[in-house]
Write a protein that holds these residues in place. Sequence first.
Motif, mmCIF file in Angstrom:
data_model
loop_
_atom_site.group_PDB
_atom_site.id
_atom_site.type_symbol
_atom_site.label_atom_id
_atom_site.label_comp_id
_atom_site.label_asym_id
_atom_site.label_seq_id
_atom_site.Cartn_x
_atom_site.Cartn_y
_atom_site.Cartn_z
ATOM 1 N N ASP A 150 4.592 14.713 -3.013
ATOM 2 C CA ASP A 150 5.373 14.145 -2.021
ATOM 3 C C ASP A 150 5.452 15.196 -0.708
ATOM 4 O OD1 ASP A 150 5.792 11.511 -2.769
ATOM 5 O OD2 ASP A 150 7.292 12.051 -4.026
ATOM 6 N N LEU A 160 0.482 5.587 3.857
ATOM 7 C CA LEU A 160 1.693 4.919 3.299
ATOM 8 C C LEU A 160 2.208 4.074 4.497
ATOM 9 C CD1 LEU A 160 3.893 7.974 2.370
ATOM 10 C CD2 LEU A 160 3.517 5.941 0.874
ATOM 11 N N GLU A 174 7.256 -3.064 -0.794
ATOM 12 C CA GLU A 174 8.299 -2.242 -0.082
ATOM 13 C C GLU A 174 7.998 -0.781 -0.490
ATOM 14 O OE1 GLU A 174 12.175 -2.828 -2.362
ATOM 15 O OE2 GLU A 174 12.130 -4.852 -1.400
ATOM 16 N N ASP A 175 8.586 0.134 0.292
ATOM 17 C CA ASP A 175 8.397 1.503 0.569
ATOM 18 C C ASP A 175 8.204 2.234 -0.789
ATOM 19 O OD1 ASP A 175 8.215 1.054 3.269
ATOM 20 O OD2 ASP A 175 9.812 2.181 3.615
ATOM 21 N N GLN A 176 9.154 2.135 -1.659
ATOM 22 C CA GLN A 176 8.901 2.851 -3.025
ATOM 23 C C GLN A 176 7.847 2.390 -3.892
ATOM 24 O OE1 GLN A 176 10.472 5.573 -3.872
ATOM 25 N NE2 GLN A 176 9.583 5.445 -5.847
ATOM 26 N N GLY A 177 7.624 0.981 -3.683
ATOM 27 C CA GLY A 177 6.528 0.198 -4.651
ATOM 28 C C GLY A 177 5.086 0.863 -3.938
ATOM 29 N N ILE A 179 4.467 3.724 -2.829
ATOM 30 C CA ILE A 179 4.684 5.330 -3.221
ATOM 31 C C ILE A 179 4.163 5.230 -4.645
ATOM 32 C CG2 ILE A 179 5.906 7.082 -3.622
ATOM 33 C CD1 ILE A 179 7.594 6.623 -1.314
ATOM 34 N N GLU A 180 4.870 4.312 -5.355
ATOM 35 C CA GLU A 180 4.586 4.212 -7.038
ATOM 36 C C GLU A 180 2.976 3.886 -7.153
ATOM 37 O OE1 GLU A 180 7.263 1.652 -8.414
ATOM 38 O OE2 GLU A 180 8.987 2.864 -8.426
ATOM 39 N N LYS A 183 0.659 6.797 -6.067
ATOM 40 C CA LYS A 183 0.898 8.084 -7.077
ATOM 41 C C LYS A 183 -0.226 7.800 -8.107
ATOM 42 C CE LYS A 183 5.175 10.316 -6.052
ATOM 43 N NZ LYS A 183 4.337 11.661 -5.857
#
Length: 392
Positions: A150, A160, A174-177, A179-180, A183
């Motif tokens: 990150d 992103l 959503e943003d966190q999804g 990123i996951e 990764k």
Amino acid sequence: MAEKNIGSPRLHEVEPRENVGRETIARYQAQFRGAAFECLALLEDETLDRVYCDYQDDFVTRLNVEGNYVYNFFQVKTKGKLNYQWSVNDVLGIRKGAKTCEPDKITDSYVGKLLIHAIRFENSCGNVVFLTNVHLNDDLEGLRDAIQDDSDNNYYKLLLENFNEALCPEAPIEDQGIIERIKKLKIKSNVSYLNPHDDKFFSEARETIYQYSEIDLQRSECEEILNSLISLVERKSFGKLLEEIGESDLDDIAGVSLSEMLDILSISKAAYQSLKESGDSQAVKNASIIHRLMSKAGASERMIEFVSDCKVRWDIWFRDKRHTIPEFDLNFILEEIEKNAAEWVKLGESLPLLQSRINIVLSALDTEDLSATLNRELLLGAVFSFLVRGNA
């Protein structure tokens, strides 16, 4: 009279109109090598239960994690020039130093096509992997590192920001999804065994085969096993799939299983599982030798497992009795066993012949007072104990 072609160009002197055929063959060879190398992990990774060839991607591995299937997707991309360095634009469609990007470029990129798996398969997607035989340039290495830790990186930021529009415009994440899912991307460079003329494939694969085969495996024998494995991967890659296909059909047509790996190595599944649990790598090698000898003799899997059990029982008997039986008597029986075992192999390895030879040895023991403690099963195990030592 035919016109002479003095001064006319030779075949090699004219640049071909296209080399697509040879490039395609080389690409497939790399793909097959990558999948074949992953198949070897079936022998060691207890969670890995199947490798799918040329389905959904170049190859896919299926892991069984506490009863749930997890899939890893692999793309194999090679370059003929080993000094080539992949760029961010090559794999993601974002130009060097760009402040903005075109989402459709990401959509059509290698990375974009891999990340689609992370969206479509949701939690059942483990990793999406880009495999290549050459290196990455500094910008692409920076992007790879930023994805994992990150860290601040302009290319990562653009990915992103444009993820939803490029890869899932109708169902934004959503943003966190995001990123996951990003990764899950792994970029593995300089994978030398993907090169068609690199000995790394042979040497690295041989180390795994060595663990589950004869100690004295010759180079030609190892190459035969590897060629059989690559041929299996090739057949699985080109197997015709039905329009509507169930999981069991897919497993059979496109998947490589542990059982198929054991067939190539000539080890029965029951013996492999038992010996694997014991942690005795030598015992696994012994089982391979027994399987090969008995298969040549036309034995069934049941008979092969019986012989393996007899050998274990003989080893226990010999360990317990070697210091309690008179040395003369012990040497006599060992001499008889070794002589008959060697002659059995020499004369064609037929099962009826082996049975008759064991009966002869047993009858010869009547005067040595050994028949009370020995039987045909133990003598059968003794024969293969000798043969295994001979192969070792």
